[in-house]
Write a protein that holds these residues in place. Sequence first.
Motif, short mmCIF file in Angstrom:
data_model
loop_
_atom_site.label_atom_id
_atom_site.label_comp_id
_atom_site.label_asym_id
_atom_site.label_seq_id
_atom_site.Cartn_x
_atom_site.Cartn_y
_atom_site.Cartn_z
N ALA A 45 0.83 -1.20 0.00
CA ALA A 45 0.00 0.00 0.00
C ALA A 45 0.86 1.26 0.00
N TYR A 46 1.94 1.25 0.78
CA TYR A 46 2.81 2.42 0.83
C TYR A 46 3.51 2.65 -0.51
N ASP A 47 3.97 1.58 -1.13
CA ASP A 47 4.60 1.71 -2.45
C ASP A 47 3.62 2.31 -3.46
N ALA A 48 2.36 1.87 -3.38
CA ALA A 48 1.35 2.42 -4.30
C ALA A 48 1.12 3.90 -4.02
N LEU A 49 1.13 4.25 -2.74
CA LEU A 49 0.96 5.66 -2.37
C LEU A 49 2.10 6.51 -2.93
N ARG A 50 3.34 6.05 -2.77
CA ARG A 50 4.49 6.82 -3.25
C ARG A 50 4.49 6.92 -4.76
N ALA A 61 -18.33 5.31 -6.93
CA ALA A 61 -18.11 6.66 -6.41
C ALA A 61 -17.17 6.68 -5.21
N HIS A 62 -16.70 5.51 -4.77
CA HIS A 62 -15.92 5.46 -3.52
C HIS A 62 -14.55 4.81 -3.66
N VAL A 63 -14.35 3.95 -4.63
CA VAL A 63 -13.10 3.20 -4.73
C VAL A 63 -11.99 4.01 -5.38
N GLY A 64 -12.33 4.87 -6.34
CA GLY A 64 -11.31 5.57 -7.09
C GLY A 64 -10.53 4.61 -7.95
N GLU A 65 -9.24 4.86 -8.11
CA GLU A 65 -8.39 3.90 -8.82
C GLU A 65 -8.32 2.62 -7.98
N HIS A 66 -8.23 1.50 -8.66
CA HIS A 66 -8.27 0.21 -7.97
C HIS A 66 -7.00 -0.57 -8.26
N ALA A 84 -7.21 4.34 0.37
CA ALA A 84 -7.97 3.40 1.19
C ALA A 84 -7.21 2.09 1.26
N VAL A 85 -7.01 1.60 2.48
CA VAL A 85 -6.28 0.36 2.71
C VAL A 85 -7.25 -0.81 2.71
N ASP A 86 -7.16 -1.65 1.71
CA ASP A 86 -7.98 -2.85 1.48
C ASP A 86 -9.36 -2.51 0.95
N ILE A 87 -10.06 -1.54 1.59
CA ILE A 87 -11.40 -1.14 1.13
C ILE A 87 -11.70 0.23 1.70
N PRO A 88 -12.41 1.08 0.97
CA PRO A 88 -12.82 2.35 1.56
C PRO A 88 -13.71 2.10 2.77
N LEU A 92 -7.55 6.31 -4.37
CA LEU A 92 -6.89 5.05 -4.73
C LEU A 92 -7.21 4.03 -3.64
N THR A 93 -7.60 2.83 -4.06
CA THR A 93 -7.84 1.73 -3.13
C THR A 93 -6.88 0.61 -3.47
N VAL A 94 -6.13 0.17 -2.49
CA VAL A 94 -5.24 -0.98 -2.66
C VAL A 94 -5.80 -2.12 -1.83
N THR A 95 -6.23 -3.18 -2.50
CA THR A 95 -6.83 -4.32 -1.80
C THR A 95 -5.88 -5.50 -1.87
N PHE A 96 -6.05 -6.46 -0.97
CA PHE A 96 -5.03 -7.49 -0.76
C PHE A 96 -5.55 -8.91 -0.98
N ILE A 97 -4.67 -9.75 -1.44
CA ILE A 97 -4.81 -11.21 -1.58
C ILE A 97 -5.83 -11.60 -2.66
N GLY A 98 -7.11 -11.32 -2.42
CA GLY A 98 -8.14 -11.60 -3.41
C GLY A 98 -9.01 -10.38 -3.60
N ASP A 99 -9.44 -10.13 -4.82
CA ASP A 99 -10.26 -8.96 -5.09
C ASP A 99 -11.68 -9.17 -4.56
N LYS A 100 -12.29 -8.09 -4.10
CA LYS A 100 -13.61 -8.18 -3.47
C LYS A 100 -14.70 -7.72 -4.42
N LEU A 101 -15.79 -8.47 -4.45
CA LEU A 101 -16.93 -8.15 -5.31
C LEU A 101 -17.44 -6.74 -5.08
N GLY A 102 -17.52 -6.33 -3.80
CA GLY A 102 -18.09 -5.04 -3.47
C GLY A 102 -17.29 -3.85 -3.95
N LEU A 103 -16.08 -4.06 -4.43
CA LEU A 103 -15.28 -2.97 -4.98
C LEU A 103 -15.65 -2.65 -6.42
#
Length: 503
Positions: free
Chosen positions: A40-45, A198-203, A157-161, A180-191
């Motif tokens: 997540a930090y690498d994505a932020l930078r 209107a809430h996830v932004g870049e994924h 957003a870390v894992d999910i907004p 920007l939302t960075v999610t982990f391991i498996g992608d979530k349907l709700g994203l």
Amino acid sequence: MLASKGHPLYLAEQVRELDRRTIASGVESFGLMQSAAMAAYDALRARWPQARRLSVVCGGGNNAGDGYVIAALAVCDGIDVQLVAVRDPTTLTGDAGRALEMAKKAGLRVQAWTSDLELDGEVVVDALLGTGLNGEVREPFRGAIMAINASGKPVLAVDIPSGLSADSGAVLGCAIEATLTVTFIGDKLGLHTGAAAAHVGEHRLEALGVDVSQYDDLLPVARLLHTELLDAWLPPRRRDSHKGDHGHVLVLGGAPGFGGAALMASECAARLGAGRVSLVTAPEHVTASLVRCPEVMVHGIRSSTEIAALLQAADVLIVGPGLGQGAWGQGMLQSALDAGKPLVLDADALNLLVTHWPQLDRDDWILTPHPGEAARLLGTTTAQVQADRPWAVRELQRRRGGSVILKGAGSLVAGPENMKVCPYGNPGMASGGMGDALSGMLGALVAQRLPLEVAACLGVVLHASAADTAAKADGERGLLASDLACYARRLANPRNQNAGETR
């Protein structure tokens, strides 16, 4: 057919199970948390390379733990950090507690959240609430979310907004509007559906080295559709093909005074490659049809008793655009249902199902409700449909059979195989006639002998991708349904080898 195609999406509990299995396989749990925070930090930078100060806002549990590790990483990287705790950090245990200690050892001081606290970072990190949230957001988290949104600062957003349902994409009272939302391991349907747009932004998905595909018992709950399906299912035509090879679409719609919808559906069917398109409409709309699209064979009909031969000649029937719910529309739908041909039903055809055929189910139709129509078909409210769109589309398919498209942001397709999610589309599609254009495209694909579920998926992709292409050319505002036909035609044609053009 389509079950194993497309980017896989999971429920929150499935991803938590993947997390448990990864740890059970020998991966140290705090090490996994550190990997997530680093990703997540690498994505932020990468997204905000000039940022020199962050506001990291933490809640409880492992989501907060990710935030505390991100804060420590940032400080070690020479970034100033405002570290805010919305939940008392002394209550943290396990890996989250270790993450807090890591932040403290990095020299960080934790500020308690107050309603008048000013977020002074150039970027805000949302580590408030994770994927386990299943009820409405309460104070003090609600106030923190509202303050972050009001700050106008970009948000990671870390894992999910926080506040967004990981399973349904619904807002649980209020939710972070992430950049920007960075999610982990498996992608979530709700994203990917409903309010998520209107809430996830870049994924961005970070698998953290976990190979989800190795677990055969954890099947994706849905898959994302992709334009690559177009190449697979719409190959170049044979050089000796003729119009009879590509099907005959019959559109039944356009009750007196409502002719435009049926005209748009007919034109889109023609542009998407149906060999022949016929239109049954009220007599007063014939001239308009001939002027707009003379290739459509239009028939001014006053009664459904006049259409037996037309029904017999068609390969697929589109019923609903401008149909009305009066005697004319009822008669047309009754005749279409009796004809025994594949059907695409939209608009008033769906409303008539509710009132006149409440128990009817078929394997040979595509139903295309928007949330309001879906609510009527299910006997519930639009708000309840939007609160759990995946449930609504699956329940409609279970009750009514065939393939069901629940329209809206992140349109969902449910058929005999698993659910699909459309990642394309834009707010410019919030205008009249878009559903009529989709119906025409679906009818054309069915006429060209694609399986119904495949036609439903490709139709949604073509429709939304055409809208995206049109919006890219001239902007979202003012996008009309009638703009889509020509763009969809370009997308539906395979690569032109001679001209070097691509979809």
